[in-house]
Design a protein around this motif. Structure first.
Motif, PDB file in Angstrom:
ATOM      1  N   PRO A  34      -4.064   4.340  -2.726  1.00  0.00           N
ATOM      2  CA  PRO A  34      -4.099   5.802  -2.802  1.00  0.00           C
ATOM      3  C   PRO A  34      -5.005   6.324  -3.925  1.00  0.00           C
ATOM      4  CG  PRO A  34      -1.852   5.045  -2.500  1.00  0.00           C
ATOM      5  CD  PRO A  34      -2.678   3.823  -2.766  1.00  0.00           C
ATOM      6  N   ILE A  35      -5.101   5.570  -5.027  1.00  0.00           N
ATOM      7  CA  ILE A  35      -5.987   5.997  -6.126  1.00  0.00           C
ATOM      8  C   ILE A  35      -7.433   5.921  -5.673  1.00  0.00           C
ATOM      9  CG2 ILE A  35      -6.664   5.593  -8.519  1.00  0.00           C
ATOM     10  CD1 ILE A  35      -3.985   4.176  -8.940  1.00  0.00           C
ATOM     11  N   GLY A  55      -6.836  13.831  -8.708  1.00  0.00           N
ATOM     12  CA  GLY A  55      -6.107  13.386  -7.521  1.00  0.00           C
ATOM     13  C   GLY A  55      -5.409  12.064  -7.774  1.00  0.00           C
ATOM     14  N   GLY A  56      -6.095  11.148  -8.471  1.00  0.00           N
ATOM     15  CA  GLY A  56      -5.501   9.858  -8.806  1.00  0.00           C
ATOM     16  C   GLY A  56      -4.290  10.007  -9.697  1.00  0.00           C
ATOM     17  N   VAL A  87       2.845   7.476  -4.893  1.00  0.00           N
ATOM     18  CA  VAL A  87       2.338   7.283  -3.532  1.00  0.00           C
ATOM     19  C   VAL A  87       1.883   5.835  -3.363  1.00  0.00           C
ATOM     20  CG1 VAL A  87       0.587   7.985  -1.851  1.00  0.00           C
ATOM     21  CG2 VAL A  87       1.619   9.687  -3.362  1.00  0.00           C
ATOM     22  N   ALA A  88       2.169   5.243  -2.199  1.00  0.00           N
ATOM     23  CA  ALA A  88       1.781   3.855  -1.931  1.00  0.00           C
ATOM     24  C   ALA A  88       1.451   3.693  -0.450  1.00  0.00           C
ATOM     25  CB  ALA A  88       2.898   2.897  -2.343  1.00  0.00           C
ATOM     26  N   ALA A  89       0.941   2.512  -0.093  1.00  0.00           N
ATOM     27  CA  ALA A  89       0.607   2.201   1.297  1.00  0.00           C
ATOM     28  C   ALA A  89       1.158   0.824   1.638  1.00  0.00           C
ATOM     29  CB  ALA A  89      -0.906   2.240   1.500  1.00  0.00           C
ATOM     30  N   ASN A  90       1.188   0.506   2.925  1.00  0.00           N
ATOM     31  CA  ASN A  90       1.729  -0.781   3.349  1.00  0.00           C
ATOM     32  C   ASN A  90       0.644  -1.747   3.817  1.00  0.00           C
ATOM     33  OD1 ASN A  90       1.030   0.395   5.803  1.00  0.00           O
ATOM     34  ND2 ASN A  90       2.745  -0.527   6.894  1.00  0.00           N
ATOM     35  N   ALA A  91      -0.643  -1.415   3.526  1.00  0.00           N
ATOM     36  CA  ALA A  91      -1.765  -2.279   3.904  1.00  0.00           C
ATOM     37  C   ALA A  91      -2.928  -1.967   2.973  1.00  0.00           C
ATOM     38  CB  ALA A  91      -2.154  -2.059   5.374  1.00  0.00           C
ATOM     39  N   ASN A 120       2.939  13.858  -0.373  1.00  0.00           N
ATOM     40  CA  ASN A 120       2.312  13.732  -1.696  1.00  0.00           C
ATOM     41  C   ASN A 120       0.884  13.208  -1.589  1.00  0.00           C
ATOM     42  OD1 ASN A 120       4.582  14.671  -3.076  1.00  0.00           O
ATOM     43  ND2 ASN A 120       5.452  12.630  -3.292  1.00  0.00           N
ATOM     44  N   TYR A 121       0.656  12.316  -0.638  1.00  0.00           N
ATOM     45  CA  TYR A 121      -0.695  11.794  -0.441  1.00  0.00           C
ATOM     46  C   TYR A 121      -1.651  12.908   0.007  1.00  0.00           C
ATOM     47  CZ  TYR A 121      -4.599   9.204   1.531  1.00  0.00           C
ATOM     48  OH  TYR A 121      -5.863   8.739   1.829  1.00  0.00           O
ATOM     49  N   VAL A 122      -1.196  13.721   0.950  1.00  0.00           N
ATOM     50  CA  VAL A 122      -2.027  14.833   1.449  1.00  0.00           C
ATOM     51  C   VAL A 122      -2.289  15.843   0.334  1.00  0.00           C
ATOM     52  CG1 VAL A 122      -2.113  16.774   3.062  1.00  0.00           C
ATOM     53  CG2 VAL A 122      -1.284  14.536   3.834  1.00  0.00           C
ATOM     54  N   ILE A 123      -1.269  16.144  -0.466  1.00  0.00           N
ATOM     55  CA  ILE A 123      -1.459  17.064  -1.599  1.00  0.00           C
ATOM     56  C   ILE A 123      -2.486  16.494  -2.569  1.00  0.00           C
ATOM     57  CG2 ILE A 123      -0.344  18.094  -3.630  1.00  0.00           C
ATOM     58  CD1 ILE A 123       2.233  18.244  -1.986  1.00  0.00           C
TER      59      ILE A 123
END
Length: 462
Positions: free
Chosen positions: A335-336, A401-402, A410-414, A436-439
């Motif tokens: 996400p960063i 944003g970061g 915020v995190a991801a699964n891949a 939160n990612y979209v924001i």
């Protein structure tokens, strides 16, 4: 666009075919290793039809044509420069080898990791995207998780992560100069069904076997990265050294047999456990920084990631991200990086509205859209770096944003997907994670867009 004409003009502006050591292309760029970059007419190249930018980085001179165009330019260019020939004696040096010869040791290491992981990204993206879509369907009750089709798709989505050691084994063996199929065998040994699969398991404990005074845990390496890289590297060393001493008449029988046997024992006794400890240590160190530095870590990483892209070593981060997924089950670095990418798109979009030259507008809009989908090279090198201030504005937007996505966890699964497509691999971790990612994206894009408008751009009329 006349691809043949562009290829011919390009060859001349590069200083002639004698000045080109090797060439290849990625999804968007023609990548060249040159004898003398002073002979290149960079400004004239940037004015060619279809060229969106040109720059020198990591021992290569790179020309941006964009997705769908670069491969069509490369074919006539390869014929024009003599890079395609049936005579093995006339073929130029391997492009990767030519690039590495111009790099320092650290850059060569990063390039090696990049070469290993970039080819397997499509498999990880496909699995991660499907996993994300299934997560959304489950979260919003769009499908019955107990249905046969859902269970089947769930198997499809996890397969790439389970067999990751095999994928890495093939790719790493190619990069280290070994037999890729032996690399696949070693990867397969490390995830053998007789070993406990730790991927997705938390409480399960493995059994042990006693061998050569060692207690060896019957624990698999599903999803791991560093143990596989170390093991395959050693496998390639063993294989190459055996081929030097084994007679050709029995090479086919002896070399693979001895290589697999020796590497297998070394893997379970020493290299595998050591690699697991090293990988876990890296993940724990990063997690400590992430947990304690908070938004400051996101501010720094989000702001500087675009600078790392300039060096071309950002693909090597996939090894770290894969380790995080295996060790803690989530990727908080992606996400960063995504904030940095969309910020470059926001700055490029502002340049589109500010620009007066038709050529600039023609490049800026599709390049900005590409950045929103996670491909930033066209907008960075073709637009923002050219005018500098938009690049600085994007660094500030990426930093803010970061900071936000780190603050909101915020995190991801891949890994492999950023920008808008990353929503799919953020969804399995919850609706709030997606929101939160979209924001964060909106913050990054808005800040970089507004700052670029304030900074303005100064075009050179031609």
């Amino acid at each position: 666009m006349d691809y043949q004409k562009t290829a011919k003009e390009l060859t001349t502006l590069l200083g002639g075919k004698e000045n080109i050591i090797s060439a290849t292309h990625c999804a968007t760029r023609l990548r060249l290793v040159m004898k003398d970059e002073d002979l290149i007419d960079k400004e004239a190249i940037e004015e060619l039809d279809g060229v969106k930018g040109a720059f020198s980085s990591s021992g290569q001179f790179q020309i941006i044509f964009g997705t769908g165009s670069v491969n069509k330019v490369y074919e006539p260019f390869a014929r024009e420069t003599g890079l395609e020939t049936d005579d093995e004696n006339q073929k130029p040096v391997s492009h990767d080898e030519a690039v590495k010869q111009k790099m320092n040791p650290l850059a060569r290491f990063a390039k090696t990791l990049s070469n290993i992981f970039v080819p397997i990204i499509p498999a990880i993206v496909a699995s991660g995207l499907l996993m994300g879509l299934l997560g959304m369907m489950k979260a919003f009750n769009w499908a019955d998780p107990s249905s046969a089709i859902f269970q089947m798709l769930d198997m499809f989505s996890s397969a790439a992560f389970i067999i990751l050691p095999i994928l890495i084994g093939v790719s790493a063996a190619k990069e280290f100069g070994g037999n890729p199929y032996l690399g696949a065998v070693i990867g397969g040994i490390m995830i053998h069904p007789n070993l406990l699969n730790p991927w997705g398991l938390t409480e399960a404990k493995p059994e042990y076997m006693h061998l050569f005074n060692f207690d060896i845990a019957l624990l698999g390496y599903q999803g791991t990265v560093i143990p596989v890289l170390l093991t395959v590297y050693i496998m390639c060393l063993i294989e190459k050294n055996l081929r030097k001493v084994v007679p050709n008449s029995i090479d086919l029988l002896v070399t693979p047999f001895v290589t697999v046997i020796v590497t297998g024992f070394v893997t379970f006794i020493a290299v595998g456990p050591l690699g697991r400890i090293l990988g876990t240590g890296i993940s724990n160190a990063l997690t400590y920084v992430y947990d304690h530095a908070g938004f400051l870590a996101g501010l720094i990483f989000g702001g500087t990631y675009s600078l790392i892209v300039l060096t071309g070593v950002h693909h090597s981060f996939h090894a770290i991200e894969a380790g995080l997924l295996n060790d803690i089950g989530r990727n908080y670095l992606l996400p960063i990086w995504a904030m940095s990418n969309v910020a470059q798109g926001g700055a490029g979009l502002a340049v589109f509205f500010l620009a007066k030259r038709a050529k600039t507008k023609e490049i800026a809009l599709p390049a900005a859209f590409s950045a929103f989908l996670g491909i930033t090279e066209p907008v960075i090198f073709g637009v923002n770096l050219r005018y500098r201030k938009p690049f600085i504005a994007a660094m500030i937007g990426g930093a803010l944003g970061g900071a936000f996505v780190v603050f909101t966890k915020v995190a991801a699964n891949a890994y492999g997907l950023t920008g808008i497509p990353m929503i799919a691999i953020a969804a399995p971790l919850g609706l709030q994670n997606v929101v939160n990612y979209v924001i964060g994206m909106l913050i990054a894009v808005a800040v970089s867009f507004i700052l670029t408008i304030i900074f303005k751009v100064k075009e050179v009329e031609k």
